[in-house]
Design an enzyme around this catalytic site. Sequence first.
Site, PDB file in Angstrom:
ATOM      1  CE  LYS A  13      -2.071  -1.102   3.934  1.00  0.00           C
ATOM      2  NZ  LYS A  13      -1.483  -2.479   4.196  1.00  0.00           N
ATOM      3  NE  ARG A  88      -5.178  -1.343   9.881  1.00  0.00           N
ATOM      4  CZ  ARG A  88      -3.938  -0.768   9.136  1.00  0.00           C
ATOM      5  NH1 ARG A  88      -4.018   0.380   8.787  1.00  0.00           N
ATOM      6  NH2 ARG A  88      -2.838  -1.505   9.113  1.00  0.00           N
ATOM      7  NE  ARG A 122       7.726  -2.206   6.245  1.00  0.00           N
ATOM      8  CZ  ARG A 122       6.320  -2.301   6.491  1.00  0.00           C
ATOM      9  NH1 ARG A 122       5.736  -1.687   5.545  1.00  0.00           N
ATOM     10  NH2 ARG A 122       5.644  -2.535   7.594  1.00  0.00           N
ATOM     11  NE  ARG A 153       5.667  -0.091  10.173  1.00  0.00           N
ATOM     12  CZ  ARG A 153       4.761  -0.087   9.353  1.00  0.00           C
ATOM     13  NH1 ARG A 153       4.549   0.538   8.214  1.00  0.00           N
ATOM     14  NH2 ARG A 153       3.631  -0.803   9.905  1.00  0.00           N
ATOM     15  NE  ARG A 164       1.694  -4.861  10.908  1.00  0.00           N
ATOM     16  CZ  ARG A 164       2.851  -4.615  10.366  1.00  0.00           C
ATOM     17  NH1 ARG A 164       3.939  -5.027  10.918  1.00  0.00           N
ATOM     18  NH2 ARG A 164       2.948  -4.101   9.098  1.00  0.00           N
TER      19      ARG A 164
HETATM   20  P1  AP5 Z   1       4.636  -1.732   2.037  1.00  0.00           P
HETATM   21  O1  AP5 Z   1       4.422  -0.784   0.831  1.00  0.00           O
HETATM   22  O2  AP5 Z   1       5.558  -0.776   2.991  1.00  0.00           O
HETATM   23  O3  AP5 Z   1       3.665  -2.287   2.459  1.00  0.00           O
HETATM   24  P2  AP5 Z   1       2.231  -1.899   3.072  1.00  0.00           P
HETATM   25  O4  AP5 Z   1       0.983  -2.449   2.714  1.00  0.00           O
HETATM   26  O5  AP5 Z   1       2.425  -0.287   3.407  1.00  0.00           O
HETATM   27  O6  AP5 Z   1       2.566  -2.379   4.573  1.00  0.00           O
HETATM   28  P3  AP5 Z   1       2.275  -1.868   6.089  1.00  0.00           P
HETATM   29  O7  AP5 Z   1       3.007  -2.677   6.972  1.00  0.00           O
HETATM   30  O8  AP5 Z   1       2.626  -0.372   5.985  1.00  0.00           O
HETATM   31  O9  AP5 Z   1       0.565  -2.041   6.383  1.00  0.00           O
HETATM   32  P4  AP5 Z   1      -0.140  -2.141   7.680  1.00  0.00           P
HETATM   33  O10 AP5 Z   1      -1.545  -1.986   7.329  1.00  0.00           O
HETATM   34  O11 AP5 Z   1       0.381  -3.087   8.584  1.00  0.00           O
HETATM   35  O12 AP5 Z   1       0.712  -0.896   8.501  1.00  0.00           O
HETATM   36  P5  AP5 Z   1       0.063   0.726   8.971  1.00  0.00           P
HETATM   37  O13 AP5 Z   1       1.230   1.659   8.887  1.00  0.00           O
HETATM   38  O14 AP5 Z   1      -1.021   1.026   7.987  1.00  0.00           O
HETATM   39  O15 AP5 Z   1       5.507  -2.647   1.410  1.00  0.00           O
HETATM   40  C1  AP5 Z   1       6.031  -3.878   2.306  1.00  0.00           C
HETATM   41  C2  AP5 Z   1       7.332  -4.642   2.048  1.00  0.00           C
HETATM   42  O16 AP5 Z   1       7.226  -4.990   0.664  1.00  0.00           O
HETATM   43  C3  AP5 Z   1       8.560  -3.374   1.635  1.00  0.00           C
HETATM   44  O17 AP5 Z   1       9.751  -3.724   2.278  1.00  0.00           O
HETATM   45  C4  AP5 Z   1       8.515  -3.264   0.132  1.00  0.00           C
HETATM   46  O18 AP5 Z   1       9.786  -2.643  -0.176  1.00  0.00           O
HETATM   47  C5  AP5 Z   1       8.098  -4.375  -0.358  1.00  0.00           C
HETATM   48  N1  AP5 Z   1       7.161  -4.269  -1.448  1.00  0.00           N
HETATM   49  C6  AP5 Z   1       6.293  -3.532  -1.900  1.00  0.00           C
HETATM   50  N2  AP5 Z   1       5.701  -3.729  -2.985  1.00  0.00           N
HETATM   51  C7  AP5 Z   1       6.445  -4.819  -3.456  1.00  0.00           C
HETATM   52  C8  AP5 Z   1       6.407  -5.618  -4.785  1.00  0.00           C
HETATM   53  N3  AP5 Z   1       5.407  -5.242  -5.586  1.00  0.00           N
HETATM   54  N4  AP5 Z   1       7.002  -6.720  -4.858  1.00  0.00           N
HETATM   55  C9  AP5 Z   1       8.206  -7.048  -3.981  1.00  0.00           C
HETATM   56  N5  AP5 Z   1       8.397  -6.414  -2.766  1.00  0.00           N
HETATM   57  C10 AP5 Z   1       7.330  -5.127  -2.502  1.00  0.00           C
HETATM   58  O19 AP5 Z   1      -0.575   0.418  10.127  1.00  0.00           O
HETATM   59  C11 AP5 Z   1       0.528   0.137  11.368  1.00  0.00           C
HETATM   60  C12 AP5 Z   1      -0.567   0.238  12.571  1.00  0.00           C
HETATM   61  O20 AP5 Z   1      -1.182   1.476  12.867  1.00  0.00           O
HETATM   62  C13 AP5 Z   1      -1.706  -0.796  12.301  1.00  0.00           C
HETATM   63  O21 AP5 Z   1      -1.096  -2.253  13.041  1.00  0.00           O
HETATM   64  C14 AP5 Z   1      -2.523  -0.240  13.787  1.00  0.00           C
HETATM   65  O22 AP5 Z   1      -2.163  -0.532  15.067  1.00  0.00           O
HETATM   66  C15 AP5 Z   1      -2.566   1.372  13.384  1.00  0.00           C
HETATM   67  N6  AP5 Z   1      -3.375   1.646  12.508  1.00  0.00           N
HETATM   68  C16 AP5 Z   1      -3.260   2.227  11.280  1.00  0.00           C
HETATM   69  N7  AP5 Z   1      -4.333   2.486  10.500  1.00  0.00           N
HETATM   70  C17 AP5 Z   1      -5.370   2.275  11.523  1.00  0.00           C
HETATM   71  C18 AP5 Z   1      -7.057   2.408  11.317  1.00  0.00           C
HETATM   72  N8  AP5 Z   1      -7.502   2.918  10.499  1.00  0.00           N
HETATM   73  N9  AP5 Z   1      -7.436   2.163  12.557  1.00  0.00           N
HETATM   74  C19 AP5 Z   1      -6.914   1.529  13.726  1.00  0.00           C
HETATM   75  N10 AP5 Z   1      -5.393   1.271  13.774  1.00  0.00           N
HETATM   76  C20 AP5 Z   1      -4.730   1.912  12.739  1.00  0.00           C
HETATM   77 MG    MG Z   2       2.375   1.023   4.872  1.00  0.00          MG
END
Ligand code: AP5
Ligand code: MG
Length: 211
Positions: A13, A88, A122, A153, A164
């Site tokens: 994402k 979410r 990552r 992270r 997660r």
């Molecule tokens: P990356 O692009 O970083 O993936 P991502 O989908 O953004 O993963 P996140 O870990 O950021 O998602 P998340 O939903 O767990 O975390 P968030 O910060 O939203 O890519 C991942 C890896 O793959 C990287 O190494 C990249 O280089 C590689 N990659 C990418 N594309 C690729 C490809 N095509 N091929 C190969 N490799 C590739 O949330 C974190 C925390 O915040 C949550 O757990 C929760 O506690 C809180 N939170 C956030 N939003 C809410 C909400 N709405 N409500 C309540 N709590 C929330």
């Molecule tokens: Mg992300």
Amino acid sequence: MNLILLGAPGAGKGTQATKIAERYGIVHISTGDIFRANIKMGTEIGLLAKSYTEQGLLVPDEVTCAIVKDRLTWEDCQKGYLLDGFPRNLYQAEQLDTFAKIDGVVNINIDHKLLMDRLCGRRVCKECGESYHVSTLGGKTTCDRCGGELYQRKDDNPETVGARLAVYNEQTAPLIDYYSKKGLILNFTGSEAPAEVLFGEIKAVLDKFAK
Ligand code: AP5
Ligand code: MG
């Protein structure tokens, strides 16, 4: 154009969000990034969010919805926005319907077997937020884009990633159906294609959509 990016943790994402926001001149709003920034600054929201994010659990809905509702009133959102990581769960989606008009939902489908390795490997730039994977860094510890220091992270460890993924399956995956019924889902497969190739596919659809 107001968009949502849906996908499991590690689906890509954040990686796609940067590219989409740049191409269409819209604002990238990541609730995860907002929480991490608050944790770093030691704000009240940060203190609350820390315990949830470190366990891989969702930060309470009232807090998260209030943050997004306020963020969408900022001037820069006039030109459109991309929500990454929000909504979410169904409650958040229903709340969003009361204060936003969404034009499309980019859903990145991915084989979950790939996610543990992607997330635990990552590394993220402290300065610009660019994501890398250790397997491609060759021991490098700084960002190719801006020279910033790379870090891991706190929630990118096997135990928290497991939590997660469970939260995603139980609470977030039902949103695919929610937005399909509204005719808003745009489906993509993120398993095999490198990020640039996947972006080409997303762009091909959004270019038509943006007209
Ligand atoms: P990356 O692009 O970083 O993936 P991502 O989908 O953004 O993963 P996140 O870990 O950021 O998602 P998340 O939903 O767990 O975390 P968030 O910060 O939203 O890519 C991942 C890896 O793959 C990287 O190494 C990249 O280089 C590689 N990659 C990418 N594309 C690729 C490809 N095509 N091929 C190969 N490799 C590739 O949330 C974190 C925390 O915040 C949550 O757990 C929760 O506690 C809180 N939170 C956030 N939003 C809410 C909400 N709405 N409500 C309540 N709590 C929330
Ligand atoms: Mg992300």
